[in-house]
Design a protein around this motif. Structure first.
Motif, PDB file in Angstrom:
ATOM      1  N   LEU A   1      -1.218  -2.124 -10.552  1.00  0.00           N
ATOM      2  CA  LEU A   1      -1.500  -0.982  -9.680  1.00  0.00           C
ATOM      3  C   LEU A   1      -2.998  -0.699  -9.651  1.00  0.00           C
ATOM      4  CD1 LEU A   1       1.345   1.495 -10.734  1.00  0.00           C
ATOM      5  CD2 LEU A   1       1.385  -0.243  -8.932  1.00  0.00           C
ATOM      6  N   ARG A   2      -3.528  -0.481  -8.464  1.00  0.00           N
ATOM      7  CA  ARG A   2      -4.932  -0.093  -8.277  1.00  0.00           C
ATOM      8  C   ARG A   2      -4.972   1.096  -7.304  1.00  0.00           C
ATOM      9  NH1 ARG A   2      -8.507  -4.649  -9.228  1.00  0.00           N
ATOM     10  NH2 ARG A   2      -7.722  -5.651 -11.121  1.00  0.00           N
ATOM     11  N   THR A   3      -6.143   1.713  -7.188  1.00  0.00           N
ATOM     12  CA  THR A   3      -6.257   2.881  -6.319  1.00  0.00           C
ATOM     13  C   THR A   3      -7.642   2.990  -5.698  1.00  0.00           C
ATOM     14  OG1 THR A   3      -5.956   5.288  -6.210  1.00  0.00           O
ATOM     15  CG2 THR A   3      -6.976   4.418  -8.199  1.00  0.00           C
ATOM     16  N   PHE A   4      -7.708   3.647  -4.554  1.00  0.00           N
ATOM     17  CA  PHE A   4      -8.981   3.996  -3.924  1.00  0.00           C
ATOM     18  C   PHE A   4      -9.387   5.440  -4.262  1.00  0.00           C
ATOM     19  CE2 PHE A   4      -7.810   0.356  -1.366  1.00  0.00           C
ATOM     20  CZ  PHE A   4      -9.035  -0.257  -1.117  1.00  0.00           C
ATOM     21  N   SER A   5      -8.597   6.106  -5.102  1.00  0.00           N
ATOM     22  CA  SER A   5      -8.847   7.517  -5.392  1.00  0.00           C
ATOM     23  C   SER A   5      -9.946   7.736  -6.418  1.00  0.00           C
ATOM     24  CB  SER A   5      -7.564   8.187  -5.909  1.00  0.00           C
ATOM     25  OG  SER A   5      -6.587   8.238  -4.906  1.00  0.00           O
ATOM     26  N   LYS A   6     -10.250   6.737  -7.231  1.00  0.00           N
ATOM     27  CA  LYS A   6     -11.182   6.926  -8.332  1.00  0.00           C
ATOM     28  C   LYS A   6     -12.578   6.434  -7.960  1.00  0.00           C
ATOM     29  CE  LYS A   6      -7.841   8.848 -10.477  1.00  0.00           C
ATOM     30  NZ  LYS A   6      -7.820  10.326 -10.551  1.00  0.00           N
ATOM     31  N   ILE A   7     -12.941   5.226  -8.354  1.00  0.00           N
ATOM     32  CA  ILE A   7     -14.331   4.806  -8.154  1.00  0.00           C
ATOM     33  C   ILE A   7     -14.707   4.699  -6.681  1.00  0.00           C
ATOM     34  CG2 ILE A   7     -14.158   2.276  -8.093  1.00  0.00           C
ATOM     35  CD1 ILE A   7     -16.489   2.369 -10.243  1.00  0.00           C
ATOM     36  N   TYR A   8     -13.719   4.453  -5.805  1.00  0.00           N
ATOM     37  CA  TYR A   8     -14.030   4.348  -4.381  1.00  0.00           C
ATOM     38  C   TYR A   8     -14.238   5.716  -3.726  1.00  0.00           C
ATOM     39  CZ  TYR A   8     -12.979  -0.620  -4.576  1.00  0.00           C
ATOM     40  OH  TYR A   8     -13.000  -1.972  -4.872  1.00  0.00           O
ATOM     41  N   GLY A   9     -13.898   6.799  -4.442  1.00  0.00           N
ATOM     42  CA  GLY A   9     -14.203   8.134  -3.957  1.00  0.00           C
ATOM     43  C   GLY A   9     -13.381   8.613  -2.782  1.00  0.00           C
ATOM     44  N   LEU A  10     -12.127   8.138  -2.659  1.00  0.00           N
ATOM     45  CA  LEU A  10     -11.292   8.514  -1.520  1.00  0.00           C
ATOM     46  C   LEU A  10     -10.050   9.297  -1.960  1.00  0.00           C
ATOM     47  CD1 LEU A  10     -11.409   5.210   0.577  1.00  0.00           C
ATOM     48  CD2 LEU A  10     -12.887   7.215   0.750  1.00  0.00           C
ATOM     49  N   ALA A  11     -10.186  10.123  -2.985  1.00  0.00           N
ATOM     50  CA  ALA A  11      -9.029  10.834  -3.525  1.00  0.00           C
ATOM     51  C   ALA A  11      -8.312  11.674  -2.477  1.00  0.00           C
ATOM     52  CB  ALA A  11      -9.455  11.708  -4.707  1.00  0.00           C
ATOM     53  N   SER A  12      -9.045  12.269  -1.564  1.00  0.00           N
ATOM     54  CA  SER A  12      -8.420  13.155  -0.576  1.00  0.00           C
ATOM     55  C   SER A  12      -7.618  12.396   0.477  1.00  0.00           C
ATOM     56  CB  SER A  12      -9.480  14.016   0.117  1.00  0.00           C
ATOM     57  OG  SER A  12     -10.336  13.221   0.914  1.00  0.00           O
ATOM     58  N   LEU A  13      -7.872  11.099   0.626  1.00  0.00           N
ATOM     59  CA  LEU A  13      -7.187  10.319   1.658  1.00  0.00           C
ATOM     60  C   LEU A  13      -5.947   9.609   1.144  1.00  0.00           C
ATOM     61  CD1 LEU A  13     -10.184   8.825   3.682  1.00  0.00           C
ATOM     62  CD2 LEU A  13      -8.729  10.767   4.237  1.00  0.00           C
ATOM     63  N   ARG A  14      -5.777   9.506  -0.162  1.00  0.00           N
ATOM     64  CA  ARG A  14      -4.561   8.980  -0.779  1.00  0.00           C
ATOM     65  C   ARG A  14      -4.238   7.556  -0.347  1.00  0.00           C
ATOM     66  NH1 ARG A  14      -4.630  10.104  -4.279  1.00  0.00           N
ATOM     67  NH2 ARG A  14      -2.474  10.151  -5.003  1.00  0.00           N
TER      68      ARG A  14
ATOM     69  N   PHE B   1       0.832  -1.203   0.000  1.00  0.00           N
ATOM     70  CA  PHE B   1       0.000   0.000   0.000  1.00  0.00           C
ATOM     71  C   PHE B   1       0.867   1.253   0.000  1.00  0.00           C
ATOM     72  CE2 PHE B   1      -2.677  -3.363   1.518  1.00  0.00           C
ATOM     73  CZ  PHE B   1      -3.885  -3.107   0.888  1.00  0.00           C
ATOM     74  N   GLY B   2       0.325   2.299  -0.617  1.00  0.00           N
ATOM     75  CA  GLY B   2       1.052   3.547  -0.690  1.00  0.00           C
ATOM     76  C   GLY B   2       0.149   4.736  -0.508  1.00  0.00           C
ATOM     77  N   ASN B   3       0.761   5.890  -0.353  1.00  0.00           N
ATOM     78  CA  ASN B   3       0.047   7.157  -0.255  1.00  0.00           C
ATOM     79  C   ASN B   3      -0.407   7.542  -1.667  1.00  0.00           C
ATOM     80  OD1 ASN B   3       0.501  10.541   0.108  1.00  0.00           O
ATOM     81  ND2 ASN B   3      -0.626   9.432   1.661  1.00  0.00           N
ATOM     82  N   GLY B   4      -1.424   6.816  -2.140  1.00  0.00           N
ATOM     83  CA  GLY B   4      -1.812   6.857  -3.534  1.00  0.00           C
ATOM     84  C   GLY B   4      -0.928   5.894  -4.323  1.00  0.00           C
ATOM     85  N   SER B   5      -1.403   5.450  -5.493  1.00  0.00           N
ATOM     86  CA  SER B   5      -0.564   4.574  -6.319  1.00  0.00           C
ATOM     87  C   SER B   5       0.653   5.332  -6.835  1.00  0.00           C
ATOM     88  CB  SER B   5      -1.369   3.982  -7.483  1.00  0.00           C
ATOM     89  OG  SER B   5      -2.010   4.984  -8.237  1.00  0.00           O
ATOM     90  N   ASP B   6       0.604   6.680  -6.790  1.00  0.00           N
ATOM     91  CA  ASP B   6       1.788   7.486  -7.123  1.00  0.00           C
ATOM     92  C   ASP B   6       2.984   7.040  -6.293  1.00  0.00           C
ATOM     93  OD1 ASP B   6      -0.651   8.927  -7.609  1.00  0.00           O
ATOM     94  OD2 ASP B   6       0.511  10.735  -7.960  1.00  0.00           O
ATOM     95  N   GLU B   7       2.752   6.812  -4.997  1.00  0.00           N
ATOM     96  CA  GLU B   7       3.866   6.447  -4.126  1.00  0.00           C
ATOM     97  C   GLU B   7       4.387   5.056  -4.462  1.00  0.00           C
ATOM     98  OE1 GLU B   7       5.290   6.309   0.513  1.00  0.00           O
ATOM     99  OE2 GLU B   7       3.269   5.654   0.015  1.00  0.00           O
ATOM    100  N   VAL B   8       3.505   4.153  -4.840  1.00  0.00           N
ATOM    101  CA  VAL B   8       3.970   2.817  -5.215  1.00  0.00           C
ATOM    102  C   VAL B   8       4.886   2.906  -6.434  1.00  0.00           C
ATOM    103  CG1 VAL B   8       3.288   0.472  -5.846  1.00  0.00           C
ATOM    104  CG2 VAL B   8       1.861   1.803  -4.274  1.00  0.00           C
TER     105      VAL B   8
END
Length: 369
Positions: free
Chosen positions: A221-234, A90-97
């Motif tokens: 790579l996957r993320t919670f920032s898009k469809i899960y609606g958690l962009a602000s939590l990274r 896990f990362g602070n957004g997939s950017d960090e990964v």
């Protein structure tokens, strides 16, 4: 006083990521009563109600450090995706990964292959580690996997495939991608970025997770920032061979995903009904916009994501400014490699209708409709 301490060469050679203005600032600056943000590919419907309910009981733990291994979240994700918790990082957004991968695997001079118009953080992170980004042109907005394969040399360390691609929204077909993964030498990392995976509706899309057993050099790579609606939590994550996770844990920050973010992501992945609902609404919005673009004679890339790249017959800067003055923020294509296009997020039914009405009005004012 000007700071005279010289930064490393790689830092001097890259531009900072271009961030949009705060909604409140734009609204105040233009004197708008309301404004619609359709520029960042966020989930316009927000996060699951389960997330909101789950957070209230965790505010008493803000003085404690988070779980550095995101144990509970890893367990929840592993059950949903049918992988082992030890395969997840896990990362602070997939950017960090992406950044962790570059730090762990790239030596100065190592090469990483990617598309010319794709998520810009691949290029910057490779470059900052002294690596050499090898840029391969898209073909009609789609990754040209044959050219990417031909670009492999003895110096190649990793290959990035953004699928669906940001900013074009296009995908590579399942057979083409499977063949590509099979043909890449096992000592080269194949990194498939599936940030918009949940929005895909076509059958011609490769399910990559089952391939992990056969291809230990594959990283998803996957993320919670898009469809899960958690962009602000990274919160983002990678799915990969356990041996790679072990190496990456040596590099990542110990407490890189905060406790509240972990709790929210855990609740979010348990509500797959919310994911299905958002995906269905997005498909309906995509279909509407496709029909309207065709009616208006506008060209666009076929999208499997929650956004479109569309040519509105004026420069991207010009039409984005026009839209902003009328209360809609989109991303100009001049920032994304397509100066005559804009990228617009699929919005609510009301958002989409208003967006199309403004585009049609602009075409009439130009005298081209």
């Amino acid at each position: 006083m000007v700071v005279k301490i010289k930064t490393k060469h790689e830092v001097e050679s890259i531009a900072p990521y271009v961030l949009g203005k705060k909604l409140e600032d734009v609204q105040k600056e233009l004197g708008l009563k309301s404004i619609r943000k359709m520029s960042e590919n966020e989930n316009i419907y927000g996060c699951s109600d389960r997330v909101k309910q789950s957070l209230a009981s965790h505010v008493e733990r803000l003085h404690l450090y988070p779980d550095g291994l995101a144990t509970d979240l890893a367990e929840a994700v592993s059950k949903e995706l049918n992988v082992r918790p030890s395969q997840l990082l896990f990362g602070n957004g997939s950017d960090e990964v992406i950044r962790i991968l570059a730090k762990a695997y790239l030596n100065p001079g190592d090469e990483a292959i990617m598309a010319d118009v794709t998520f810009p953080r691949y290029r910057s992170n490779v470059f900052l580690e002294g690596g050499k980004p090898i840029i391969v042109p898209l073909t009609n907005g789609v990754h040209d996997l044959a050219l990417m394969k031909d670009a492999i040399t003895d110096c190649t360390k990793m290959v990035f495939v953004c699928n669906p691609n940001n900013p074009t929204g296009t995908i590579v077909g399942k057979e083409a991608l499977l063949s590509f993964i099979k043909e890449i030498p096992s000592h080269i990392l194949v990194i498939v970025d599936e940030a918009y995976f949940e929005y895909v509706s076509t059958d011609d899309y490769l399910q990559t997770i089952p391939l992990l057993k056969e291809f230990p050099n594959l990283i998803i790579l996957r993320t919670f920032s898009k469809i899960y609606g958690l962009a602000s939590l990274r919160v983002g994550f990678g799915i990969m061979d356990e041996s790679i996770v072990s190496e990456l844990r040596k590099v990542k920050d110990v407490f890189n995903v905060n406790h509240i973010a972990q709790v929210a992501a855990n609740a979010a992945i348990l509500d797959q009904e919310h994911v299905r609902k958002c995906s269905q609404l997005n498909q309906e919005g995509r279909s509407f916009l496709e029909k309207e673009f065709t009616r208006l004679g506008l060209t666009y890339f076929p999208s499997q994501a929650n956004f479109f790249m569309v040519d509105c017959k004026v420069s991207g800067d010009e039409i984005s400014q026009y839209l902003m003055q009328n209360g809609i923020i989109v991303r100009s294509g001049s920032l994304l490699g397509y100066p005559n296009m804009i990228r617009v997020t699929v919005g609510t039914e009301e958002d989409n209708h208003y967006f199309i009405s403004l585009i049609e009005k602009n075409l009439i004012e130009q005298g081209v409709k």
